[in-house]
Design a protein around this motif. Structure first.
Motif, mmCIF file in Angstrom:
data_model
loop_
_atom_site.group_PDB
_atom_site.id
_atom_site.type_symbol
_atom_site.label_atom_id
_atom_site.label_comp_id
_atom_site.label_asym_id
_atom_site.label_seq_id
_atom_site.Cartn_x
_atom_site.Cartn_y
_atom_site.Cartn_z
ATOM 1 N N THR A 105 120.886 75.205 69.259
ATOM 2 C CA THR A 105 121.423 75.999 70.613
ATOM 3 C C THR A 105 122.589 76.207 70.320
ATOM 4 O OG1 THR A 105 122.006 73.576 72.086
ATOM 5 C CG2 THR A 105 120.123 74.990 72.531
ATOM 6 N N ASP A 132 118.489 70.068 71.565
ATOM 7 C CA ASP A 132 119.413 70.739 72.994
ATOM 8 C C ASP A 132 120.459 69.240 72.838
ATOM 9 O OD1 ASP A 132 120.926 72.145 73.721
ATOM 10 O OD2 ASP A 132 120.288 72.193 76.227
ATOM 11 N N GLY A 137 121.788 74.788 77.104
ATOM 12 C CA GLY A 137 121.176 74.865 77.058
ATOM 13 C C GLY A 137 120.381 75.319 78.270
ATOM 14 N N THR A 141 117.487 80.451 77.096
ATOM 15 C CA THR A 141 118.191 80.517 75.839
ATOM 16 C C THR A 141 117.190 79.296 75.237
ATOM 17 O OG1 THR A 141 119.213 78.415 76.502
ATOM 18 C CG2 THR A 141 120.489 80.387 76.566
#
Length: 199
Positions: A105, A132, A137, A141
């Motif tokens: 991310t 992530d 995130g 996203t």
């Protein structure tokens, strides 16, 4: 016991290096004959050797996508080369091999595409885990990243969503909606950093 339907068990690899007593404990788990497949993380050949000794089904090799995640900056070409050494060794020993794309991310998309597509082209992953790592995130996203990676390659996608902003469950659901087929969870959501989505 298989009654609750767990399909995967993450059993080794964090922290690294792997302690001998952990290998012995996992041998007992892999010896139970569960339907669940045991999978280990690995950051080194020594980690892979421990996982193989423990009798795991698969090994996921950790590789940072973001330069923010590591104290050492490696160019994409070195990340690919280092991954291939470990991945080929693991596959030669008969286990499934995936990559844990750490800190995706916060990564630069073009470098991430180069890293993952180079590995896929040269090796052929059994699966990819999108991580992530800092729990930064949100569902938008995560959904975007999963769809983007699916456009690059046809490989089963797992997601590993930390819960720093209390978005772990929402992010995992967004990932599944985008096409991820595996979600990493923990018992009661307890785990590293602020935990993960609960099983």
């Amino acid at each position: 016991d298989d009654t609750i339907g767990i399909q995967r068990l993450g059993v080794l690899g964090y922290p690294s290096p792997i302690a001998k007593e952990n290998v012995e404990a996992v041998k007992k788990i892999t010896g139970l004959g569960l339907k669940a497949k045991c999978q280990s993380l690995a950051s080194s050949k020594a980690d892979i050797d421990c996982a193989l000794e423990a009798g795991v089904w698969g090994i996921t090799i950790r590789k940072p996508c973001s330069n923010l995640y590591s104290v050492v900056f490696d160019p994409v070409e070195k990340k690919v080369a280092d991954f291939l050494v470990l991945a080929n060794y693991a596959r030669q020993n008969g286990v499934k091999v995936g990559i844990m794309a750490q800190d995706i991310t916060r990564a630069i998309p073009e470098e991430t595409e180069q890293l993952l597509c180079s590995i896929q082209d040269e090796f052929g992953l059994d699966e990819i885990t999108l991580t992530d790592s800092q729990g930064l995130g949100n569902p938008f996203t995560i959904n975007y990243i999963v769809r983007k990676v699916k456009s690059w390659m046809n490989v089963p996608i797992a997601v590993h969503c930390h819960n720093m902003l209390s978005m772990g469950v929402a992010n995992a659901c967004a990932a599944v909606a985008a096409g991820a087929s595996i979600v990493h969870t923990t018992v009661n959501g307890v785990g590293h950093f602020a935990g993960m989505p609960p099983t």
